[in-house]
Motif scaffolding. Structure first.
Motif, PDB file in Angstrom:
ATOM      1  N   CYS A 188      97.935  40.074 -42.933  1.00  0.00           N
ATOM      2  CA  CYS A 188      97.845  38.610 -43.064  1.00  0.00           C
ATOM      3  C   CYS A 188      98.739  38.117 -44.202  1.00  0.00           C
ATOM      4  N   LEU A 189      99.594  37.140 -43.865  1.00  0.00           N
ATOM      5  CA  LEU A 189     100.543  36.595 -44.848  1.00  0.00           C
ATOM      6  C   LEU A 189      99.829  36.062 -46.090  1.00  0.00           C
ATOM      7  N   PHE A 190      98.775  35.275 -45.900  1.00  0.00           N
ATOM      8  CA  PHE A 190      98.134  34.663 -47.067  1.00  0.00           C
ATOM      9  C   PHE A 190      97.295  35.677 -47.837  1.00  0.00           C
ATOM     10  N   CYS A 191      96.730  36.689 -47.172  1.00  0.00           N
ATOM     11  CA  CYS A 191      96.095  37.784 -47.936  1.00  0.00           C
ATOM     12  C   CYS A 191      97.137  38.467 -48.817  1.00  0.00           C
ATOM     13  N   THR A 194     104.409  16.555 -53.136  1.00  0.00           N
ATOM     14  CA  THR A 194     103.406  17.590 -53.440  1.00  0.00           C
ATOM     15  C   THR A 194     102.878  18.117 -52.119  1.00  0.00           C
ATOM     16  N   HIS A 195     103.048  19.407 -51.892  1.00  0.00           N
ATOM     17  CA  HIS A 195     102.470  20.054 -50.704  1.00  0.00           C
ATOM     18  C   HIS A 195     102.009  21.436 -51.151  1.00  0.00           C
ATOM     19  N   VAL A 196     100.721  21.521 -51.392  1.00  0.00           N
ATOM     20  CA  VAL A 196     100.102  22.754 -51.912  1.00  0.00           C
ATOM     21  C   VAL A 196      99.115  23.257 -50.869  1.00  0.00           C
ATOM     22  N   ALA A 206      95.968  28.813 -54.966  1.00  0.00           N
ATOM     23  CA  ALA A 206      96.710  27.650 -54.477  1.00  0.00           C
ATOM     24  C   ALA A 206      98.178  27.837 -54.820  1.00  0.00           C
ATOM     25  N   PHE A 207      99.029  27.568 -53.833  1.00  0.00           N
ATOM     26  CA  PHE A 207     100.471  27.780 -54.025  1.00  0.00           C
ATOM     27  C   PHE A 207     101.244  26.729 -53.240  1.00  0.00           C
ATOM     28  N   ARG A 208     102.501  26.517 -53.631  1.00  0.00           N
ATOM     29  CA  ARG A 208     103.324  25.494 -52.972  1.00  0.00           C
ATOM     30  C   ARG A 208     103.754  25.968 -51.592  1.00  0.00           C
ATOM     31  N   ASP A 209     103.675  25.028 -50.636  1.00  0.00           N
ATOM     32  CA  ASP A 209     104.120  25.330 -49.275  1.00  0.00           C
ATOM     33  C   ASP A 209     105.618  25.625 -49.297  1.00  0.00           C
ATOM     34  N   ILE A 210     106.030  26.645 -48.533  1.00  0.00           N
ATOM     35  CA  ILE A 210     107.443  27.055 -48.521  1.00  0.00           C
ATOM     36  C   ILE A 210     108.318  26.002 -47.845  1.00  0.00           C
ATOM     37  N   ASP A 211     107.724  25.141 -47.041  1.00  0.00           N
ATOM     38  CA  ASP A 211     108.462  24.103 -46.303  1.00  0.00           C
ATOM     39  C   ASP A 211     107.730  22.775 -46.499  1.00  0.00           C
ATOM     40  N   PRO A 212     107.852  22.203 -47.712  1.00  0.00           N
ATOM     41  CA  PRO A 212     106.991  21.074 -48.071  1.00  0.00           C
ATOM     42  C   PRO A 212     107.245  19.832 -47.219  1.00  0.00           C
ATOM     43  N   LYS A 213     106.147  19.184 -46.813  1.00  0.00           N
ATOM     44  CA  LYS A 213     106.206  17.972 -45.999  1.00  0.00           C
ATOM     45  C   LYS A 213     105.986  16.717 -46.843  1.00  0.00           C
ATOM     46  N   ALA A 214     105.867  16.875 -48.134  1.00  0.00           N
ATOM     47  CA  ALA A 214     105.665  15.756 -49.062  1.00  0.00           C
ATOM     48  C   ALA A 214     106.063  16.255 -50.447  1.00  0.00           C
ATOM     49  N   VAL A 271      92.432  30.747 -43.189  1.00  0.00           N
ATOM     50  CA  VAL A 271      92.106  29.325 -43.366  1.00  0.00           C
ATOM     51  C   VAL A 271      92.730  28.779 -44.655  1.00  0.00           C
ATOM     52  N   HIS A 272      93.285  27.571 -44.568  1.00  0.00           N
ATOM     53  CA  HIS A 272      93.947  26.967 -45.726  1.00  0.00           C
ATOM     54  C   HIS A 272      93.833  25.459 -45.650  1.00  0.00           C
ATOM     55  N   LEU A 273      93.749  24.876 -46.815  1.00  0.00           N
ATOM     56  CA  LEU A 273      93.697  23.424 -46.952  1.00  0.00           C
ATOM     57  C   LEU A 273      95.067  22.957 -47.437  1.00  0.00           C
ATOM     58  N   HIS A 274      95.651  21.996 -46.728  1.00  0.00           N
ATOM     59  CA  HIS A 274      96.913  21.395 -47.169  1.00  0.00           C
ATOM     60  C   HIS A 274      96.595  20.218 -48.088  1.00  0.00           C
ATOM     61  N   LEU A 275      97.147  20.221 -49.290  1.00  0.00           N
ATOM     62  CA  LEU A 275      97.095  19.065 -50.184  1.00  0.00           C
ATOM     63  C   LEU A 275      98.476  18.411 -50.148  1.00  0.00           C
ATOM     64  N   ALA A 288      96.086  21.567 -33.265  1.00  0.00           N
ATOM     65  CA  ALA A 288      96.341  21.072 -34.616  1.00  0.00           C
ATOM     66  C   ALA A 288      97.590  21.698 -35.220  1.00  0.00           C
ATOM     67  N   GLY A 289      98.148  22.697 -34.536  1.00  0.00           N
ATOM     68  CA  GLY A 289      99.379  23.324 -35.025  1.00  0.00           C
ATOM     69  C   GLY A 289      99.160  24.398 -36.063  1.00  0.00           C
ATOM     70  N   GLN A 290      97.966  25.000 -36.084  1.00  0.00           N
ATOM     71  CA  GLN A 290      97.748  26.089 -37.045  1.00  0.00           C
ATOM     72  C   GLN A 290      98.673  27.258 -36.714  1.00  0.00           C
ATOM     73  N   THR A 291      99.415  27.702 -37.720  1.00  0.00           N
ATOM     74  CA  THR A 291     100.371  28.799 -37.517  1.00  0.00           C
ATOM     75  C   THR A 291     100.022  30.040 -38.323  1.00  0.00           C
ATOM     76  N   VAL A 292      99.274  29.868 -39.402  1.00  0.00           N
ATOM     77  CA  VAL A 292      98.866  31.019 -40.224  1.00  0.00           C
ATOM     78  C   VAL A 292      97.343  31.126 -40.130  1.00  0.00           C
ATOM     79  N   PHE A 293      96.881  32.297 -39.659  1.00  0.00           N
ATOM     80  CA  PHE A 293      95.456  32.433 -39.353  1.00  0.00           C
ATOM     81  C   PHE A 293      94.695  33.077 -40.506  1.00  0.00           C
TER      82      PHE A 293
HETATM   83  P1  5GP Z   1      99.437  25.614 -40.666  1.00  0.00           P
HETATM   84  O1  5GP Z   1     100.525  25.127 -39.743  1.00  0.00           O
HETATM   85  O2  5GP Z   1      98.916  26.966 -40.248  1.00  0.00           O
HETATM   86  O3  5GP Z   1      98.348  24.633 -40.928  1.00  0.00           O
HETATM   87  O4  5GP Z   1     100.157  25.786 -42.080  1.00  0.00           O
HETATM   88  C1  5GP Z   1     100.836  26.931 -42.471  1.00  0.00           C
HETATM   89  C2  5GP Z   1     101.722  26.516 -43.611  1.00  0.00           C
HETATM   90  O5  5GP Z   1     102.161  27.690 -44.274  1.00  0.00           O
HETATM   91  C3  5GP Z   1     102.989  25.762 -43.175  1.00  0.00           C
HETATM   92  O6  5GP Z   1     103.002  24.478 -43.776  1.00  0.00           O
HETATM   93  C4  5GP Z   1     104.128  26.660 -43.648  1.00  0.00           C
HETATM   94  O7  5GP Z   1     105.228  25.929 -44.147  1.00  0.00           O
HETATM   95  C5  5GP Z   1     103.460  27.509 -44.731  1.00  0.00           C
HETATM   96  N1  5GP Z   1     104.026  28.823 -44.907  1.00  0.00           N
HETATM   97  C6  5GP Z   1     104.378  29.701 -43.909  1.00  0.00           C
HETATM   98  N2  5GP Z   1     104.844  30.843 -44.443  1.00  0.00           N
HETATM   99  C7  5GP Z   1     104.786  30.688 -45.804  1.00  0.00           C
HETATM  100  C8  5GP Z   1     105.144  31.547 -46.898  1.00  0.00           C
HETATM  101  O8  5GP Z   1     105.588  32.683 -46.733  1.00  0.00           O
HETATM  102  N3  5GP Z   1     104.950  31.050 -48.147  1.00  0.00           N
HETATM  103  C9  5GP Z   1     104.458  29.797 -48.363  1.00  0.00           C
HETATM  104  N4  5GP Z   1     104.329  29.409 -49.639  1.00  0.00           N
HETATM  105  N5  5GP Z   1     104.103  28.966 -47.358  1.00  0.00           N
HETATM  106  C10 5GP Z   1     104.264  29.418 -46.095  1.00  0.00           C
END
Ligand code: 5GP
Ligand code: ZN
Length: 113
Positions: A5-8, A38-40, A28-36, A98-102, A91-96
């Motif tokens: 698991c990526l987040f583990c 602040t995107h944590v 808590a860490f910054r999203d790699i592809d921030p949509k705002a 669980v995570h909260l987007h701020l 909802a577009g969950q891509t990482v399984f």
């Molecule tokens: P989801 O779409 O599952 O709700 O959100 C997954 C989030 O994880 C996406 O916003 C994506 O940009 C972020 N993400 C994916 N891979 C990584 C990574 O390796 N590092 C970080 N910091 N964020 C990631």
């Protein structure tokens, strides 16, 4: 814990991330592809795949309280912010894990796309 698991792996610091806060319950860490500006992402240390799998009210509460504390640290409370959990395909969950987007620092549209 899940080996693959990526987040583990971020929780275990096997993969680098810009960590903004951590305690015994959450990381808590910054999203790699921030949509705002602040995107944590706030994740529990424990591996739970989706919100639908979550059974611990304390764990879910820690996610929310951490998000609110980070929002204060980031200076986005006055402008307003959003805390959101995507669950499953629609909802577009891509990482399984669980995570909260701020999200904050700009006007956020409602309803989301
Ligand atoms: P989801 O779409 O599952 O709700 O959100 C997954 C989030 O994880 C996406 O916003 C994506 O940009 C972020 N993400 C994916 N891979 C990584 C990574 O390796 N590092 C970080 N910091 N964020 C990631
Ligand atoms: Zn995990």
């Amino acid at each position: 814990m899940s080996d693959s698991c990526l987040f583990c792996r971020i929780v275990r610091k096997e993969i680098p991330a810009k960590i903004v806060m951590e305690n015994e319950h959450v990381v808590a860490f910054r999203d790699i592809d921030p949509k705002a500006p602040t995107h944590v992402l706030v994740v529990p240390r424990e591996h739970v795949a989706t919100l639908d799998d979550a059974r611990s009210a304390p764990m879910l509460g820690e996610l929310m309280l951490a998000a609110a504390a980070i929002a204060r640290d980031e200076g986005i409370v006055e402008g307003g912010y959003r805390a959101v959990v995507n669950c499953g395909a629609n909802a577009g969950q891509t990482v399984f894990h669980v995570h909260l987007h701020l999200l904050g620092g700009r006007k956020l549209n409602w309803p989301p796309g």
